[in-house]
Design a protein around this motif. Structure first.
Motif, short mmCIF file in Angstrom:
data_model
loop_
_atom_site.label_atom_id
_atom_site.label_comp_id
_atom_site.label_asym_id
_atom_site.label_seq_id
_atom_site.Cartn_x
_atom_site.Cartn_y
_atom_site.Cartn_z
N THR A 9 0.13 -5.49 -6.82
CA THR A 9 0.22 -6.39 -5.82
C THR A 9 0.30 -7.85 -5.99
OG1 THR A 9 -1.95 -6.62 -5.17
CG2 THR A 9 -1.01 -4.65 -4.47
N GLU A 35 -5.77 -7.12 1.44
CA GLU A 35 -4.36 -7.86 1.24
C GLU A 35 -4.01 -8.12 2.88
OE1 GLU A 35 -0.42 -8.26 -0.82
OE2 GLU A 35 -2.19 -7.37 -1.79
N GLN A 61 5.44 -1.25 -0.76
CA GLN A 61 3.97 -1.26 -0.45
C GLN A 61 3.29 -2.08 -1.50
OE1 GLN A 61 2.51 0.75 2.33
NE2 GLN A 61 4.67 1.14 2.34
N LYS A 62 3.92 -2.96 -2.09
CA LYS A 62 3.23 -3.68 -3.23
C LYS A 62 3.61 -5.27 -2.62
CE LYS A 62 3.21 -1.22 -7.27
NZ LYS A 62 3.59 0.01 -6.77
#
Ligand code: SF4
Length: 170
Positions: A9, A35, A61-62
């Motif tokens: 991420t 996050e 999703q990152k």
């Protein structure tokens, strides 16, 4: 060669720049600082200062980031509260640009906004920066595969870090 699943991420890239101990702890105990907290903060600032930007997008999703399209060009916008971690912000943005280029075939530029300082920083993925990002991703992988966190090194940022007690508490 790095596969998409081996990537990380944006927060992990930023923490690599800030502190390898923090990177390790965050990666192994993801619930301490999420996050989404950072995204929420960005969204709050965005509402007041950059209400015309398109809303958050989440890629694989990152990567969670705002962007706007200017003709053929994609410009990513990241809004940060303070410039104290400017280098980490820059590398986080470089990672987003790298990710989009490498896995989405999208050439983009980055703009980091510091609304409280009325400052704007442009980030471009030059070839030497791309090499650096690849090296950073390899190093992140090495750090988080360690069986225990790297020894904490005290720095001015530590006082604001969620892991301060873990590193320096009694
Ligand atoms: S308190 Fe300092 S050494 Fe410990 S994780 Fe945070 S930044 Fe790193």
């Amino acid at each position: 060669m790095l596969s998409k699943t081996a990537l990380f991420t944006g927060t992990q890239v930023a923490y690599f720049v800030v502190c390898p101990t923090k990177l390790w702890l965050f990666s192994h105990f993801l619930t301490r600082e999420s996050e989404s907290d950072l995204v929420a903060l960005g969204a709050l600032l965005q509402e007041s200062a950059y209400s015309r930007a398109e809303k958050d997008i989440l890629i694989d999703q990152k990567i969670s980031i705002d962007f706007i399209r200017k003709g053929e060009k994609i410009i990513l916008h990241e809004i940060k509260k303070s410039q104290k971690l400017e280098k980490a912000h820059e590398y986080q943005m470089l990672y987003y640009l790298y990710y989009l280029k490498r896995f989405k075939d999208v050439e983009a530029e980055g703009i980091i906004n510091y609304p409280t300082k009325r400052k704007v920083k442009k980030v471009v993925l030059a070839p030497e920066k791309e090499k650096e990002i690849k090296k950073i991703l390899e190093n992140i992988r090495k750090i988080i595969s360690l069986p225990s966190p790297p020894k904490p090194q005290k720095k001015s940022y530590c006082k604001r870090c969620a892991y301060f007690e873990f590193c320096f508490g009694d």
